[in-house]
Design an enzyme around this catalytic site. Structure first.
Site, PDB file in Angstrom:
ATOM      1  N   CYS A 171      23.608  34.652 -17.568  1.00 44.08           N
ATOM      2  CA  CYS A 171      22.313  34.462 -18.085  1.00 44.08           C
ATOM      3  C   CYS A 171      21.838  35.777 -18.921  1.00 44.08           C
ATOM      4  O   CYS A 171      22.348  36.912 -18.484  1.00 44.08           O
ATOM      5  CB  CYS A 171      21.462  34.351 -16.840  1.00 44.08           C
ATOM      6  SG  CYS A 171      19.527  34.499 -17.173  1.00 44.08           S
ATOM      7  N   CYS A 180      19.307  38.219 -16.945  1.00 40.96           N
ATOM      8  CA  CYS A 180      19.655  39.064 -15.797  1.00 40.96           C
ATOM      9  C   CYS A 180      21.226  39.278 -15.780  1.00 40.96           C
ATOM     10  O   CYS A 180      21.467  40.363 -14.845  1.00 40.96           O
ATOM     11  CB  CYS A 180      18.978  38.834 -14.654  1.00 40.96           C
ATOM     12  SG  CYS A 180      19.863  37.081 -14.180  1.00 40.96           S
ATOM     13  N   CYS A 232      17.762  30.008 -14.459  1.00 42.43           N
ATOM     14  CA  CYS A 232      18.560  30.803 -13.548  1.00 42.43           C
ATOM     15  C   CYS A 232      18.002  31.109 -12.189  1.00 42.43           C
ATOM     16  O   CYS A 232      16.795  31.338 -11.953  1.00 42.43           O
ATOM     17  CB  CYS A 232      18.598  32.380 -14.302  1.00 42.43           C
ATOM     18  SG  CYS A 232      19.395  33.505 -13.615  1.00 42.43           S
ATOM     19  N   CYS A 270      16.666  35.239 -11.760  1.00 38.31           N
ATOM     20  CA  CYS A 270      15.612  35.812 -12.637  1.00 38.31           C
ATOM     21  C   CYS A 270      14.568  34.474 -13.124  1.00 38.31           C
ATOM     22  O   CYS A 270      13.584  34.858 -13.569  1.00 38.31           O
ATOM     23  CB  CYS A 270      16.095  36.664 -14.049  1.00 38.31           C
ATOM     24  SG  CYS A 270      16.495  35.514 -15.507  1.00 38.31           S
ATOM     25  N   CYS A 297      22.725  20.898 -20.590  1.00 30.77           N
ATOM     26  CA  CYS A 297      22.472  21.371 -21.951  1.00 30.77           C
ATOM     27  C   CYS A 297      21.818  22.541 -22.026  1.00 30.77           C
ATOM     28  O   CYS A 297      20.599  22.622 -21.788  1.00 30.77           O
ATOM     29  CB  CYS A 297      21.548  19.946 -22.790  1.00 30.77           C
ATOM     30  SG  CYS A 297      21.371  20.326 -24.548  1.00 30.77           S
TER      31      CYS A 297
END
Length: 159
Positions: free
Chosen positions: A77, A80, A125, A128, A148
């Site tokens: 991510c 984070c 995510c 976060c 996607c």
């Protein structure tokens, strides 16, 4: 007690019990990333990544350099740093966005999204809560799934 009251009570109990269960299984509930203000996110992220991760924007198809990423490693991510996908789960979907057929356990959460007028599954995510993309049932075997992902929501770390 009539049938309607019984059904409403049971639904209410199931719903609140489900919320308690979901909250109890939230591995990242105490994450410091969840406490950041919108202004703090704006300072932390480039403007285009901020728009995607924090306001569910979508990058232009074909614009991500991660579409061409072929090395062994892990996709994280961009908000984070949580590991989300392994490189061997990436595939060429022809959509213009990095696509994966599997996600690391506990790395994402999902919600129903009607932003374009049709029902889709948005994923974000788990740590976060940054928006990453949408999940579709048209991926390759063995899962048949296509995560996607906006490339702006990811960073790549080679193995």
């Amino acid at each position: 007690m009539d049938r309607r009251s019984l059904m409403l009570g049971a639904t209410s109990l199931a719903f609140t019990g489900g919320l308690a269960f979901a909250a109890g299984n939230d591995l990242y509930a105490a994450s410091p990333f969840r406490k950041l203000s919108d202004a703090e996110w704006r300072k932390r992220l480039p403007s285009d990544a901020y728009s995607v991760l924090r306001h569910e924007a979508t990058e232009r198809p074909g614009s991500s350099s991660l579409n061409r990423e072929k090395r062994k490693g892990t996709f994280h991510c961009a908000g984070c740093g949580l590991a989300i996908f392994r490189s061997d789960w990436k595939f060429e979907s022809g959509t213009g966005w990095p696509s994966f057929f599997r996600v690391l356990p506990g790395a994402i959460g999902t919600k129903v999204d009607y932003a374009i007028g049709v029902r889709r599954t948005e994923y974000h995510c788990a740590q976060c809560l940054g928006h990453h993309g949408h999940l579709f049932p048209d991926g390759p075997k063995p899962t048949g799934l296509r995560y996607c992902n906006n490339g702006l929501a990811l960073t790549f770390r080679p193995a």
